[in-house]
Motif scaffolding. Structure first.
Motif, short mmCIF file in Angstrom:
data_model
loop_
_atom_site.label_atom_id
_atom_site.label_comp_id
_atom_site.label_asym_id
_atom_site.label_seq_id
_atom_site.Cartn_x
_atom_site.Cartn_y
_atom_site.Cartn_z
N ILE A 117 -55.11 3.33 -34.27
CA ILE A 117 -55.25 4.56 -35.06
C ILE A 117 -56.79 5.19 -34.72
O ILE A 117 -57.62 4.98 -34.99
N SER A 118 -56.40 6.16 -33.74
CA SER A 118 -57.61 7.04 -33.09
C SER A 118 -57.51 8.40 -33.16
O SER A 118 -56.41 8.89 -33.84
N GLY A 119 -58.22 9.18 -32.29
CA GLY A 119 -58.44 10.69 -32.35
C GLY A 119 -56.97 11.37 -31.41
O GLY A 119 -56.60 12.33 -31.62
N GLY A 120 -56.51 10.29 -30.51
CA GLY A 120 -55.45 10.51 -29.53
C GLY A 120 -54.17 9.89 -29.87
O GLY A 120 -53.07 10.17 -29.24
N HIS A 121 -54.40 8.67 -30.76
CA HIS A 121 -53.22 8.08 -30.77
C HIS A 121 -53.00 7.23 -32.40
O HIS A 121 -53.81 7.01 -32.94
N SER A 122 -51.52 7.35 -32.56
CA SER A 122 -51.21 6.52 -33.87
C SER A 122 -49.94 5.73 -33.28
O SER A 122 -48.93 6.24 -33.37
N SER A 123 -50.29 4.41 -33.15
CA SER A 123 -49.12 3.63 -32.36
C SER A 123 -49.13 2.54 -33.06
O SER A 123 -49.96 1.89 -33.26
N ILE A 124 -47.84 1.76 -33.06
CA ILE A 124 -47.52 0.50 -33.49
C ILE A 124 -47.01 -0.39 -32.49
O ILE A 124 -46.25 0.26 -31.76
N PHE A 125 -47.69 -1.43 -31.91
CA PHE A 125 -47.04 -2.30 -30.82
C PHE A 125 -46.85 -3.51 -31.31
O PHE A 125 -47.14 -4.02 -32.50
N LYS A 126 -46.03 -4.49 -30.58
CA LYS A 126 -45.86 -5.85 -30.78
C LYS A 126 -46.58 -6.37 -29.77
O LYS A 126 -46.40 -6.00 -28.26
N ILE A 127 -47.54 -7.32 -30.24
CA ILE A 127 -48.53 -7.91 -28.90
C ILE A 127 -47.90 -9.27 -28.67
O ILE A 127 -48.00 -10.13 -29.76
N SER A 128 -47.35 -9.37 -27.51
CA SER A 128 -46.60 -10.94 -27.19
C SER A 128 -48.01 -11.83 -26.56
O SER A 128 -49.08 -11.09 -26.13
N PRO A 129 -47.65 -13.03 -26.49
CA PRO A 129 -48.63 -14.03 -25.86
C PRO A 129 -48.84 -13.43 -24.53
O PRO A 129 -47.81 -13.04 -24.04
N SER A 130 -50.08 -13.85 -23.97
CA SER A 130 -50.42 -13.34 -22.72
C SER A 130 -50.63 -11.66 -22.83
O SER A 130 -50.72 -11.05 -21.65
N PHE A 131 -50.79 -11.15 -23.83
CA PHE A 131 -51.05 -9.86 -24.00
C PHE A 131 -50.11 -8.75 -23.24
O PHE A 131 -50.56 -7.94 -22.47
N LYS A 132 -48.88 -8.84 -23.62
CA LYS A 132 -47.90 -7.75 -23.33
C LYS A 132 -47.64 -7.03 -24.47
O LYS A 132 -47.74 -7.50 -25.60
N PHE A 133 -47.80 -5.71 -24.16
CA PHE A 133 -47.66 -4.59 -25.27
C PHE A 133 -46.47 -4.02 -25.44
O PHE A 133 -46.17 -3.30 -24.31
N GLN A 134 -45.56 -3.94 -26.23
CA GLN A 134 -44.35 -3.27 -26.40
C GLN A 134 -44.35 -2.35 -27.68
O GLN A 134 -44.82 -2.59 -28.76
N LEU A 135 -44.45 -1.06 -27.21
CA LEU A 135 -44.40 0.11 -28.07
C LEU A 135 -43.48 -0.05 -29.16
O LEU A 135 -42.19 0.19 -28.70
N LEU A 136 -43.73 0.02 -30.34
CA LEU A 136 -42.63 0.13 -31.54
C LEU A 136 -42.44 1.54 -32.18
O LEU A 136 -41.64 1.94 -32.49
N VAL A 193 -60.31 5.63 -36.33
CA VAL A 193 -59.86 5.77 -37.72
C VAL A 193 -59.89 4.33 -38.67
O VAL A 193 -59.91 4.30 -39.64
N ALA A 194 -59.99 3.34 -37.55
CA ALA A 194 -59.94 2.14 -38.39
C ALA A 194 -61.24 1.57 -38.99
O ALA A 194 -61.44 0.77 -39.96
N SER A 195 -62.31 2.61 -38.82
CA SER A 195 -63.50 2.28 -39.38
C SER A 195 -63.81 2.99 -40.85
O SER A 195 -64.75 2.79 -41.52
N ASN A 196 -62.75 3.63 -41.28
CA ASN A 196 -62.37 4.46 -42.57
C ASN A 196 -62.43 3.15 -43.54
O ASN A 196 -61.52 2.48 -43.64
N THR A 197 -63.35 3.11 -44.61
CA THR A 197 -63.14 2.04 -45.23
C THR A 197 -62.08 2.17 -46.21
O THR A 197 -61.67 1.01 -46.82
N TYR A 198 -61.70 3.52 -46.81
CA TYR A 198 -60.68 3.38 -47.71
C TYR A 198 -59.43 2.98 -47.16
O TYR A 198 -58.81 2.01 -47.87
N LEU A 199 -59.28 3.25 -45.79
CA LEU A 199 -57.92 2.67 -45.08
C LEU A 199 -58.04 1.07 -44.88
O LEU A 199 -56.92 0.35 -45.03
#
Ligand code: KG4
Ligand code: ZN
Length: 320
Positions: free
Chosen positions: A135-154, A270-276
């Protein structure tokens, strides 16, 4: 293995020394935010010029802070996408020149994936597979992170990113850039149940934040006919924050449960937001999901996350 990470995707020029993808020896960040404030957002040309001015200083600073010499560096990792093209060009060109001059391998790292790696620089290190939320200024994305750091966009956003929505709502309320921290501050003084901006549930797999932002705009225009006061400014900020955070929390937890993965890694400004952080923790605990959100400093743009992920990409490549 000593990795030098370089990050210049937006308005932060950052360099870091990380050992074996785990131990952060230094993390130097120089932001040009102050130069952009008066324009209400990041001006790409100004960001690029600032990177040119400070990049060698920032890299030297990272080496000094780590007590490392250039000869000790084994690998260079740099952000190559996504980001502002001019800004990325400065970092990647600098990294390429260094790798050529020092005869070192150069690893290109995706900025969004790197945000998720930030949580792996802290203890306890998350186990894989995990669900990852950026969650950032340019992205709101959910991924599955697999072993050996493979990222699958969900899931991603159909329109604005959450940070962008915070920034735009702040602008509507007459607050300065970046809007996220300002909204969070005002929201602390407001009644989060006073306004409802969302009228229908988004059952789509992706996020959407443009509707809530437009609803805030209509409400502000309506209220402006009355006397503007701080109370309603705080109430709008709090109500917007509650609804925006709720969208993030619901969709993320849904992805963890539907994929039966009880580990969640979060990154991005945005993950630095305390409420979130509090709301996500409450919901994760309720469903026995182990939550990993790094320290606020590592949520914002930095090069330690780039060096860390770069190390794993390199290891993966040589093991093939
Ligand atoms: O990850 P980041 O530093 O840069 C990008 O890759 O975009 O995130 C910057 C975004 C901005 O939109 C800013 O308003 C938002 O993160 N942000 C916040 C907070 N601190 C930064 N949003 C909400 N609450 C905060 N405390
Ligand atoms: Zn970022």
């Amino acid at each position: 293995m000593v990795v030098l990470g370089i990050e210049t995707s937006c308005d932060e020029t950052a360099a870091s020394i990380v050992k074996n993808g785990k131990i952060v020896l230094s993390n130097s960040v120089k932001s040009s935010l102050i130069e952009h404030k008066k324009y209400g957002g990041v001006i790409p040309e100004i960001a690029s010029r600032m990177h040119v001015e400070v990049i060698d200083y920032v890299i030297k600073d990272a080496l000094n802070m780590a007590g490392t010499k250039l000869e000790d560096v084994d690998l260079i990792a740099t952000t190559f996408e996504p980001g502002l093209p001019g800004s990325l060009l400065i970092g990647t060109s600098f990294a390429k020149a260094m790798s050529f001059a020092l005869n070192l391998k150069l690893i290109k790292v995706n900025h969004v994936h790197a945000h998720l790696y930030a949580a792996f620089l802290e203890k306890p290190r998350p186990k894989l597979p995990s669900i990852g939320l950026v969650i950032s200024g340019g992205h709101s994305s959910i991924f599955k992170i697999s072993p050996s750091f493979k990222f699958q966009l969900l899931a991603s956003t159909q329109d604005d990113a959450i940070g962008e929505a915070f920034d735009k709502v702040a602008k509507i309320l007459g607050l300065s850039y970046p809007g996220g921290p300002m909204i969070e501050k005002l929201a602390k003084l407001g009644d989060e149940n006073r306004f409802k901006f969302i009228t229908s549930k988004n059952s789509n797999k992706d996020f959407s934040f443009s509707g809530i932002k437009t609803a805030v705009l209509y409400k502000v225009n309506e209220l402006k006919h009355n006397k503007v006061n701080k109370k309603w400014l705080c109430d709008i900020a709090a109500s917007f924050q509650r609804e925006a955070v709720n969208i993030i929390v619901e969709k993320t937890i849904f992805n963890c449960l539907s994929r039966k993965i009880n580990r969640l890694v979060v990154g991005g400004g945005v993950a630095s937001n305390t409420y979130l952080r509090t709301k996500l923790k409450e919901k994760a605990d309720m469903h026995k999901i182990k939550l990993h959100i790094p320290d606020k400093k590592l949520c914002l743009d930095n090069a330690a996350m780039v060096a860390g992920l770069g190390y794993h990409i390199y290891k993966e490549r040589i093991n093939k």
